[in-house]
Scaffold this motif. Structure first.
Motif, PDB file in Angstrom:
ATOM      1  N   LEU A   1       0.783  -1.306   0.047  1.00 38.90           N
ATOM      2  CA  LEU A   1       0.158   0.031   0.033  1.00 38.90           C
ATOM      3  C   LEU A   1       0.816   1.331   0.156  1.00 38.90           C
ATOM      4  O   LEU A   1       0.564   2.308  -0.567  1.00 38.90           O
ATOM      5  CB  LEU A   1      -0.807   0.084   1.259  1.00 38.90           C
ATOM      6  N   GLU A   2       1.943   1.247   0.751  1.00 40.47           N
ATOM      7  CA  GLU A   2       2.804   2.356   0.856  1.00 40.47           C
ATOM      8  C   GLU A   2       3.364   2.820  -0.669  1.00 40.47           C
ATOM      9  O   GLU A   2       3.918   3.769  -0.755  1.00 40.47           O
ATOM     10  CB  GLU A   2       3.798   2.155   1.902  1.00 40.47           C
ATOM     11  N   THR A   3       3.896   1.541  -1.224  1.00 42.93           N
ATOM     12  CA  THR A   3       4.515   1.926  -2.506  1.00 42.93           C
ATOM     13  C   THR A   3       3.724   2.000  -3.618  1.00 42.93           C
ATOM     14  O   THR A   3       4.142   2.082  -4.895  1.00 42.93           O
ATOM     15  CB  THR A   3       5.742   0.559  -2.610  1.00 42.93           C
ATOM     16  N   SER A   4       2.426   1.762  -3.630  1.00 38.06           N
ATOM     17  CA  SER A   4       1.540   1.900  -4.688  1.00 38.06           C
ATOM     18  C   SER A   4       1.326   3.102  -4.991  1.00 38.06           C
ATOM     19  O   SER A   4       1.149   4.089  -4.021  1.00 38.06           O
ATOM     20  CB  SER A   4       0.217   0.872  -4.429  1.00 38.06           C
ATOM     21  N   THR A   5       0.717   3.432  -6.053  1.00 35.44           N
ATOM     22  CA  THR A   5       0.098   4.977  -6.597  1.00 35.44           C
ATOM     23  C   THR A   5      -1.464   4.484  -6.772  1.00 35.44           C
ATOM     24  O   THR A   5      -1.801   3.320  -6.538  1.00 35.44           O
ATOM     25  CB  THR A   5       0.599   5.280  -7.737  1.00 35.44           C
TER      26      THR A   5
ATOM     27  N   LEU B   1      -2.270  -0.479  -8.358  1.00 39.12           N
ATOM     28  CA  LEU B   1      -2.233  -0.854  -7.123  1.00 39.12           C
ATOM     29  C   LEU B   1      -1.966  -2.615  -7.482  1.00 39.12           C
ATOM     30  O   LEU B   1      -2.344  -3.583  -6.761  1.00 39.12           O
ATOM     31  CB  LEU B   1      -3.772  -1.416  -6.598  1.00 39.12           C
ATOM     32  N   ASN B   2      -1.158  -2.852  -8.574  1.00 38.49           N
ATOM     33  CA  ASN B   2      -0.599  -4.258  -8.708  1.00 38.49           C
ATOM     34  C   ASN B   2       0.084  -4.848  -7.545  1.00 38.49           C
ATOM     35  O   ASN B   2      -0.172  -6.051  -7.354  1.00 38.49           O
ATOM     36  CB  ASN B   2       0.281  -4.323 -10.180  1.00 38.49           C
ATOM     37  N   ALA B   3       0.855  -3.881  -6.800  1.00 38.74           N
ATOM     38  CA  ALA B   3       1.590  -4.792  -5.758  1.00 38.74           C
ATOM     39  C   ALA B   3       0.672  -5.170  -4.459  1.00 38.74           C
ATOM     40  O   ALA B   3       0.772  -6.459  -4.025  1.00 38.74           O
ATOM     41  CB  ALA B   3       2.615  -3.830  -4.989  1.00 38.74           C
ATOM     42  N   VAL B   4      -0.342  -4.490  -4.422  1.00 41.82           N
ATOM     43  CA  VAL B   4      -1.495  -4.798  -3.290  1.00 41.82           C
ATOM     44  C   VAL B   4      -2.084  -6.006  -3.984  1.00 41.82           C
ATOM     45  O   VAL B   4      -2.506  -7.089  -3.061  1.00 41.82           O
ATOM     46  CB  VAL B   4      -2.591  -3.784  -3.241  1.00 41.82           C
TER      47      VAL B   4
END
Length: 85
Positions: free
Chosen positions: A34-38, A42-45
């Motif tokens: 969440l901290e690194t996503s824009t 939200l692909n990392a999430v």
């Protein structure tokens, strides 16, 4: 077991599904994602959610323990086979 939402995954991990430490790791991994996503990416999430959903399902598979034991047995025989040569 339905694992469609973050709440579903959290509930499953609280109930003891998943691997040891997954409950804490999920929260840390989700927070980092969440901290690194824009706002538009939200692909990392999504990756964290898919990963832990898979881990929960894998851990529940009755054949999983059998496969792990087969791997342990095979690995334990490897050093013996090397020494026998």
């Amino acid at each position: 077991m339905t694992l469609r939402t973050i709440g579903d995954i959290r509930a499953a991990l609280r109930s003891g599904h998943g691997f040891p430490g997954d409950r804490e790791s999920f929260e840390a991994d989700l927070q980092h994602a969440l901290e690194t996503s824009t706002e538009t990416d939200l692909n990392a999430v999504a990756t964290v959610i898919v990963d832990y959903r898979g881990r929960i399902r894998l851990y529940q598979d009755p054949e999983f323990d059998i496969a792990v034991q087969e791997g342990i047995d095979l690995t334990s025989r490897l050093p013996q086979e090397t020494q026998d040569r």
